[in-house]
Design a protein around this motif. Structure first.
Motif, mmCIF file in Angstrom:
data_model
loop_
_atom_site.group_PDB
_atom_site.id
_atom_site.type_symbol
_atom_site.label_atom_id
_atom_site.label_comp_id
_atom_site.label_asym_id
_atom_site.label_seq_id
_atom_site.Cartn_x
_atom_site.Cartn_y
_atom_site.Cartn_z
ATOM 1 N N MET A 146 2.052 -0.434 -13.041
ATOM 2 C CA MET A 146 3.822 -0.331 -12.934
ATOM 3 C C MET A 146 4.318 -0.149 -11.490
ATOM 4 S SD MET A 146 6.703 -1.244 -14.230
ATOM 5 C CE MET A 146 8.182 -1.589 -14.626
ATOM 6 N N ASN A 147 3.674 0.764 -10.785
ATOM 7 C CA ASN A 147 3.952 0.814 -9.446
ATOM 8 C C ASN A 147 3.498 -0.250 -8.751
ATOM 9 O OD1 ASN A 147 5.189 2.197 -7.556
ATOM 10 N ND2 ASN A 147 3.032 3.636 -7.173
ATOM 11 N N LYS A 148 1.881 -0.228 -9.110
ATOM 12 C CA LYS A 148 0.727 -1.444 -8.263
ATOM 13 C C LYS A 148 1.767 -2.207 -8.508
ATOM 14 C CE LYS A 148 -3.671 -3.840 -7.979
ATOM 15 N NZ LYS A 148 -4.136 -3.749 -8.474
ATOM 16 N N LEU A 149 2.610 -3.121 -9.345
ATOM 17 C CA LEU A 149 3.279 -4.453 -9.769
ATOM 18 C C LEU A 149 4.548 -4.413 -9.127
ATOM 19 C CD1 LEU A 149 3.694 -6.952 -11.246
ATOM 20 C CD2 LEU A 149 5.039 -5.851 -13.001
ATOM 21 N N TRP A 150 5.586 -3.177 -8.691
ATOM 22 C CA TRP A 150 6.729 -2.895 -7.898
ATOM 23 C C TRP A 150 6.228 -2.805 -5.986
ATOM 24 C CZ3 TRP A 150 11.416 -3.757 -7.573
ATOM 25 C CH2 TRP A 150 12.146 -3.226 -6.929
ATOM 26 N N LYS A 151 5.362 -3.038 -5.838
ATOM 27 C CA LYS A 151 4.829 -2.816 -5.105
ATOM 28 C C LYS A 151 4.375 -4.065 -4.019
ATOM 29 C CE LYS A 151 2.050 0.428 -1.897
ATOM 30 N NZ LYS A 151 0.723 1.441 -2.050
#
Length: 186
Positions: free
Chosen positions: A1-6
């Motif tokens: 999720m963090n990678k997608l948000w970035k």
């Protein structure tokens, strides 16, 4: 999720930067516009795309005689930076065909201090008949009045003089209402 948000944040930032750069270029440097109507026939045609240098407006240059310029015809109101931003084509992408035509494309005929007369189908500037090979047809307009172009104004006319709403009807144009000069056409 963090990678997608970035990744999403990166895309949003890139799109925002592209929007801002497009806005800056269109407001201050160069802007495409479309000819609407036949007042500049035969030089420019209805529906033709033209590119306008915004540098004269940005830096307050006075256009030269014969320059083709775009002008804001609402001469009785003061223009602002917000007007320049709202005139940008990005803000008109999803607009229905607007019937209120306020932006005109015309040719500079007179500058501050010039004395203009309209007689026998010709324009006289400071007593000399203008050589205007770009005209569509002989002008039918005549007037007994002499027009003196005020300081910080220009007088503009369409090349299709018999079918042009221009300074003869709306008066001289304040220099801050001259939004740019034609640099190219498609």
């Amino acid at each position: 999720m963090n990678k997608l948000w970035k990744e999403l944040r990166g895309w949003i930032g890139s799109i925002a930067l592209a929007f801002i750069l497009t806005l800056i270029i269109g407001v201050f440097i160069v802007q495409p516009t479309k000819v609407s109507g036949h007042s500049m026939d035969p030089t420019l045609h209805d529906g033709q795309r033209v590119y306008i240098s915004k540098l004269p407006h940005t830096f307050g240059y006075t256009p030269k005689y014969g320059d083709i310029v775009i002008v804001d015809s609402r001469t009785t109101r003061k223009r602002s930076l917000l007007d320049d931003i709202k005139d940008h084509p990005l803000f008109h992408l999803f607009e229905k065909n607007n019937e209120e035509h306020i932006i005109f494309i015309k040719r500079v005929i007179g500058k501050a201090g010039d004395e203009l007369r309209f007689q026998d189908g010709h324009v006289y500037r400071n007593g000399e008949k203008l050589d205007e090979p770009y005209l569509y047809e002989a002008m039918h307009y005549s007037s007994n009045e002499t027009v003196i172009v005020p300081d910080n104004f220009v007088f503009v006319m369409g090349d299709n003089r018999n079918h042009s709403q221009d300074s003869r009807a709306i008066g001289s144009i304040p220099l801050d209402h001259v939004l740019g000069s034609k640099i190219g056409a498609k």
